[in-house]
Write an enzyme that holds these catalytic residues in place. Sequence first.
Site, PDB file in Angstrom:
ATOM      1  N   GLY A 175       0.773  -1.012  -0.298  1.00 50.48           N
ATOM      2  CA  GLY A 175       0.050   0.389   0.124  1.00 50.48           C
ATOM      3  C   GLY A 175       0.871   1.252   0.074  1.00 50.48           C
ATOM      4  O   GLY A 175       2.111   1.613   0.413  1.00 50.48           O
ATOM      5  N   GLN A 188       3.016  10.422   1.995  1.00 51.68           N
ATOM      6  CA  GLN A 188       4.494   9.270   1.377  1.00 51.68           C
ATOM      7  C   GLN A 188       4.687   9.312  -0.174  1.00 51.68           C
ATOM      8  O   GLN A 188       6.313   9.511   0.113  1.00 51.68           O
ATOM      9  CB  GLN A 188       3.567   8.062   1.741  1.00 51.68           C
ATOM     10  CG  GLN A 188       3.545   7.400   2.696  1.00 51.68           C
ATOM     11  CD  GLN A 188       3.287   5.994   3.247  1.00 51.68           C
ATOM     12  OE1 GLN A 188       2.282   5.028   2.587  1.00 51.68           O
ATOM     13  NE2 GLN A 188       4.145   5.522   3.146  1.00 51.68           N
ATOM     14  N   CYS A 226       6.132  -0.405   6.986  1.00 52.04           N
ATOM     15  CA  CYS A 226       5.703   1.064   6.312  1.00 52.04           C
ATOM     16  C   CYS A 226       6.596   1.153   5.256  1.00 52.04           C
ATOM     17  O   CYS A 226       7.872   1.754   6.101  1.00 52.04           O
ATOM     18  CB  CYS A 226       5.317   1.678   7.535  1.00 52.04           C
ATOM     19  SG  CYS A 226       4.821   3.398   6.379  1.00 52.04           S
ATOM     20  N   LEU A 227       6.346   1.872   4.532  1.00 54.19           N
ATOM     21  CA  LEU A 227       7.764   2.447   3.683  1.00 54.19           C
ATOM     22  C   LEU A 227       8.449   3.767   3.600  1.00 54.19           C
ATOM     23  O   LEU A 227       9.232   3.883   4.008  1.00 54.19           O
ATOM     24  CB  LEU A 227       7.504   2.394   1.851  1.00 54.19           C
ATOM     25  CG  LEU A 227       6.240   1.122   1.050  1.00 54.19           C
ATOM     26  CD1 LEU A 227       5.887   1.752   0.142  1.00 54.19           C
ATOM     27  CD2 LEU A 227       7.690   0.458   1.744  1.00 54.19           C
ATOM     28  N   HIS A 276      -3.973   1.436   8.194  1.00 54.47           N
ATOM     29  CA  HIS A 276      -3.019   1.568   8.503  1.00 54.47           C
ATOM     30  C   HIS A 276      -2.016   3.096   6.704  1.00 54.47           C
ATOM     31  O   HIS A 276      -1.790   3.870   7.725  1.00 54.47           O
ATOM     32  CB  HIS A 276      -1.225   0.799   8.052  1.00 54.47           C
ATOM     33  CG  HIS A 276      -0.007   0.564   7.664  1.00 54.47           C
ATOM     34  ND1 HIS A 276       1.100   0.479   7.700  1.00 54.47           N
ATOM     35  CD2 HIS A 276       0.566   1.549   7.068  1.00 54.47           C
ATOM     36  CE1 HIS A 276       1.936   0.809   7.922  1.00 54.47           C
ATOM     37  NE2 HIS A 276       2.009   1.770   7.020  1.00 54.47           N
ATOM     38  N   GLU A 277      -2.504   2.813   5.806  1.00 50.32           N
ATOM     39  CA  GLU A 277      -2.897   3.480   4.969  1.00 50.32           C
ATOM     40  C   GLU A 277      -3.678   5.164   5.143  1.00 50.32           C
ATOM     41  O   GLU A 277      -3.279   5.793   5.231  1.00 50.32           O
ATOM     42  CB  GLU A 277      -2.462   2.878   3.136  1.00 50.32           C
ATOM     43  CG  GLU A 277      -2.484   2.078   2.677  1.00 50.32           C
ATOM     44  CD  GLU A 277      -0.693   2.013   2.713  1.00 50.32           C
ATOM     45  OE1 GLU A 277      -0.795   3.248   2.790  1.00 50.32           O
ATOM     46  OE2 GLU A 277       0.000   1.231   3.350  1.00 50.32           O
ATOM     47  N   HIS A 317      -2.642   7.333   7.437  1.00 47.54           N
ATOM     48  CA  HIS A 317      -1.562   7.656   6.983  1.00 47.54           C
ATOM     49  C   HIS A 317      -1.889   9.078   6.103  1.00 47.54           C
ATOM     50  O   HIS A 317      -1.876  10.666   6.412  1.00 47.54           O
ATOM     51  CB  HIS A 317      -0.878   7.878   5.520  1.00 47.54           C
ATOM     52  CG  HIS A 317       0.266   6.579   5.748  1.00 47.54           C
ATOM     53  ND1 HIS A 317       1.216   7.540   6.294  1.00 47.54           N
ATOM     54  CD2 HIS A 317       0.298   5.665   5.234  1.00 47.54           C
ATOM     55  CE1 HIS A 317       2.928   6.113   6.556  1.00 47.54           C
ATOM     56  NE2 HIS A 317       1.973   5.051   5.540  1.00 47.54           N
TER      57      HIS A 317
HETATM   58 NI    NI Z   1       2.326   3.227   5.522  1.00 46.41          NI
END
Ligand code: NI
Length: 184
Positions: free
Chosen positions: A45, A50, A98-99, A140-141, A144
Amino acid sequence: MILPIYLYGQPVLREVAKDITSDYPKLKELIQNMYETMDNANGVGLAAPQIGLPIRLVVVDLDVLSEDLPEYKDFRKVFINAHILERSGDKEDMEEGCLSLPGINETVPRKNKIRIRYQDEDFTEHTVDIEGYLARVLQHEFDHLDGKMFIDHISPFRKQLIRKKLTNMIKGKVDCTYRVKSVK
Ligand code: NI
């Protein structure tokens, strides 16, 4: 085009993202770039903050999990103007990464059912109930989009243990395979 992923410490990751309208400039291209950026980083995701944009746009690809979870075969989807309306069910613990936080994995408690409202690529609105792994990923997404990250849900003790890694991340001292953008 693969875009750099903004790391922990970037202020955009702490902003509450805004809804967009269908005339948002070059939206199709942006969505394509987000898919490419997520694929390149092996993520499941990616949320627009991000990549530095405080807008409510998320892409998800769960196909990689379909060997174990066949219901996610070819699951690749964009969520525009996404909001969580309700969380219910039981709390479950699961490890997340997480990226924007490379090298950090922590167990995060989350409810296992959610009701969400979002628009698809044609700006058709949907309200749906979701459970299972997808409910985990979307929480999670969508976090953000509200300026939150998964480490906000861990204990002060666990947070203390990763403090050094976070400090290094702000300084751009990270080791990862994809392009990133740190504060310094
Ligand atoms: Ni993340």
